[in-house]
Write an enzyme that holds these catalytic residues in place. Structure first.
Site: not given
Ligand code: 13P
Length: 253
Positions: A9-11, A98, A100, A170, A176, A216
């Site tokens: 997931n590149w966000k 997600h 977020e 998650e 993160g 993470s």
């Molecule tokens: P990180 O791997 O940066 O913690 O993010 C996880 C995530 O939200 C994947 O969707």
């Protein structure tokens, strides 16, 4: 038997040209050293990158995914991107729910259920995210939180539709932060999620559902997480932005 998957997931990263380079680099690594037998790889770039990234990846090696889609199919919804637009350009899977999207963009259970329906209607696979925040984990109510998220947004599906889902657990406190769930924590809640699926849809669908861990996850901790019986791979954020690191995670089974 269920598929093991590593999805990136590149966000909100990187620029389109750097994204095409990242996808090109990953393709090169997978051509030199393919993923283990039976392991699926997916990447979810931002919308602006999808058509260009599609040109540089082999869909047999990398599945193209999106990070979100609209609850609406078409019409007066300024700024939205609809599921049929994504399927039309070769997107195979869409991340829905997600944390977020839930917390920053206020997406509630009902909207997420509509988005899941849209993704399925247009022949793509939802990667449905669930997970608790730190206060909920500290209060020991993570199971109830995850159960409610599943009940409210995906357990309305018919068995045949649910069978197309990929679930991603998650924990928000691990996203993160560099704080990864222990292998015991991950296994315990993945097993719980599978038991919920079994209760709702039966043994076969429960056994066949891929449940990813996200938060993470990186090359140094992926192997011990993926070795857990109910952890079927990862949804990777930060570490998916480095082709070499992501390729190592793909080889962590
Ligand atoms: P990180 O791997 O940066 O913690 O993010 C996880 C995530 O939200 C994947 O969707």
């Amino acid at each position: 038997m269920r598929k093991q998957i590593v999805a990136g997931n590149w966000k909100l990263n990187p620029t389109p040209s750097n994204g095409v380079q990242l996808a090109t680099d990953l393709m090169k690594l997978l051509n030199e050293n393919p993923q283990p037998e039976g392991v699926g790889v997916a990447i979810a770039p931002p919308f602006t990158h999808l058509m260009e990234v599609a040109k540089v990846i082999d869909p047999k090696k990398i599945c193209l995914a999106a990070q979100n889609c609209s609850f609406a199919e078409s019409g007066a919804f300024t700024g939205e991107v609809a599921a049929p637009m994504l399927s039309d350009i070769g997107v195979m899977a869409v991340i829905i729910g997600h944390s977020e999207r839930r917390s920053i963009f206020h997406e509630d259970h009902a909207i997420l259920a509509t988005k899941v329906d849209q993704v399925l209607k247009h022949g793509m696979r939802p990667i449905f995210c669930c997970g608790e925040v730190l206060q909920e984990r500290n209060a020991g109510i993570q199971n109830q939180i995850v159960e409610n998220q599943l009940k409210e947004s995906v357990f309305h599906l018919e068995p045949g539709q649910f069978a197309k889902l990929i679930i991603a657990y998650e924990p928000v406190w691990a996203i993160g932060t560099g704080v990864v769930a222990s292998k015991e924590q991950a296994q315990e809640i993945h097993r719980f999620i599978r038991s919920l699926i079994r209760a709702r849809y039966g043994q076969q669908i429960a056994d066949d559902t891929t449940i990813l861990y996200g938060g993470s996850c990186k090359a140094s901790n992926a192997a011990e997480l993926f070795a857990q019986p109910d952890v079927d791979g990862g949804l990777i954020g930060g570490a998916s932005l480095d082709a070499v690191e992501f390729h190592k995670i793909i080889h962590s089974f």
